[in-house]
Write an enzyme that holds these catalytic residues in place. Structure first.
Site, PDB file in Angstrom:
ATOM      1  N   ARG A  58      11.614 144.191  20.455  1.00 56.30           N
ATOM      2  CA  ARG A  58      12.478 143.407  19.600  1.00 56.30           C
ATOM      3  C   ARG A  58      12.122 143.665  18.159  1.00 56.30           C
ATOM      4  O   ARG A  58      10.968 143.483  17.767  1.00 56.30           O
ATOM      5  CB  ARG A  58      12.269 141.915  19.918  1.00 56.30           C
ATOM      6  CG  ARG A  58      13.545 141.223  20.188  1.00 56.30           C
ATOM      7  CD  ARG A  58      13.408 139.780  20.590  1.00 56.30           C
ATOM      8  NE  ARG A  58      12.094 139.195  20.652  1.00 56.30           N
ATOM      9  CZ  ARG A  58      11.877 137.895  20.548  1.00 56.30           C
ATOM     10  NH1 ARG A  58      12.866 137.078  20.349  1.00 56.30           N
ATOM     11  NH2 ARG A  58      10.658 137.403  20.647  1.00 56.30           N
ATOM     12  N   ASP A 104       2.143 139.250  25.788  1.00 51.22           N
ATOM     13  CA  ASP A 104       0.799 138.980  25.271  1.00 51.22           C
ATOM     14  C   ASP A 104      -0.047 138.229  26.288  1.00 51.22           C
ATOM     15  O   ASP A 104      -1.249 138.484  26.426  1.00 51.22           O
ATOM     16  CB  ASP A 104       0.886 138.145  23.972  1.00 51.22           C
ATOM     17  CG  ASP A 104       1.198 139.012  22.765  1.00 51.22           C
ATOM     18  OD1 ASP A 104       0.999 140.241  22.832  1.00 51.22           O
ATOM     19  OD2 ASP A 104       1.647 138.443  21.753  1.00 51.22           O
ATOM     20  N   THR A 114      15.248 141.927  12.613  1.00 49.16           N
ATOM     21  CA  THR A 114      16.639 141.689  13.048  1.00 49.16           C
ATOM     22  C   THR A 114      16.708 140.955  14.382  1.00 49.16           C
ATOM     23  O   THR A 114      17.770 140.463  14.748  1.00 49.16           O
ATOM     24  CB  THR A 114      17.375 143.034  13.220  1.00 49.16           C
ATOM     25  OG1 THR A 114      16.745 143.751  14.305  1.00 49.16           O
ATOM     26  CG2 THR A 114      17.315 143.874  11.960  1.00 49.16           C
TER      27      THR A 114
HETATM   28  N1  URA Z   1       9.897 136.776  24.988  1.00 52.72           N
HETATM   29  C1  URA Z   1       8.808 136.083  25.344  1.00 52.72           C
HETATM   30  O1  URA Z   1       7.833 136.631  25.829  1.00 52.72           O
HETATM   31  N2  URA Z   1       8.810 134.738  25.143  1.00 52.72           N
HETATM   32  C2  URA Z   1       9.869 134.081  24.619  1.00 52.72           C
HETATM   33  O2  URA Z   1       9.813 132.860  24.476  1.00 52.72           O
HETATM   34  C3  URA Z   1      11.000 134.851  24.263  1.00 52.72           C
HETATM   35  C4  URA Z   1      10.994 136.186  24.459  1.00 52.72           C
END
Ligand code: URA
Length: 209
Positions: A104, A203, A108
């Site tokens: 991501r 994570d 943006t």
């Molecule tokens: N990706 C994630 O790991 N957690 C979220 O809350 C949104 C996207």
């Protein structure tokens, strides 16, 4: 258009609550993610075709059901989707695994594809796309666009937690894709995290925070 299938089974709900707890460490988080994927796989494979084979029991010969030779592929969206693969493979060990890498863009919030490696016969397979978190829906919509561009037709999507925004995006872009959801949460916050959610699934699976 199929409605999202929300899995309200007590075992799934219990394990998702443990995932949400910020004090759950990576080892337990990984185990729970795989266990939830395995439980969800039970429902997502309910329509697998069967065929009859002849088997001799200690008592007599009979005809019994086995899963027909239709091919299945699991496609985790990197990297958090990887956390679901082992659980699914423990139930369907003959499945092939393809990978689609998306991240991501932090500014943006739009998905960017950086990797795509799929089984050569992917068009012939029933496909289950995996991502534990369906937030904006951008990555899932884009991953499924990539699969459809390669001729794939029979696609399902599985996530552990969904936001209403992600479900709406998926239903708009891919009304033909059946979605399996462990829990439907409330909304996205200003950083596009699911609320209440569980934080960043990647994570927490890989211990990178
Ligand atoms: N990706 C994630 O790991 N957690 C979220 O809350 C949104 C996207």
């Amino acid at each position: 258009m199929s409605k999202p299938f929300i899995m309200d089974h007590p075992l799934i709900q219990h394990k998702i609550t443990l995932l949400r707890d910020k004090n759950t460490g990576s080892k337990e988080f990984r185990e729970l993610t795989n266990e939830i994927a395995m439980l969800m796989c039970y429902e997502a494979t309910r329509d697998m075709p069967m065929k009859q084979v002849e088997v001799e029991t200690p008592i007599c010969v009979g005809k019994f059901n086995v899963i027909a030779g239709r091919k299945i592929a699991f496609i985790p969206i990197l990297r958090a989707g990887l956390g679901m693969v082992d659980g699914l493979l423990s139930l369907v060990p003959a499945a092939k695994v393809g990978h689609i890498g998306m991240y991501r863009d932090p500014d943006t919030h739009m998905p960017v594809e950086y990797y795509c490696k799929l089984p050569a016969d992917i068009q012939e397979r029933d496909i289950l796309v995996l991502d534990p978190m369906l937030a904006t829906g951008g990555s899932a919509v884009d991953a499924i666009n990539q699969l459809k561009a390669r001729g794939c037709t029979n696609i399902k999507f599985m996530c552990i937690i969904a936001a209403p925004e992600g479900l709406a995006a998926m239903e708009k872009a891919h009304p033909d894709v059946q979605i399996y959801v462990g829990a439907l949460d409330d909304h996205l916050n200003e950083h596009m995290y699911i609320v209440p959610g569980l934080g960043d699934a990647g994570d927490r699976i890989f211990g990178t925070k």
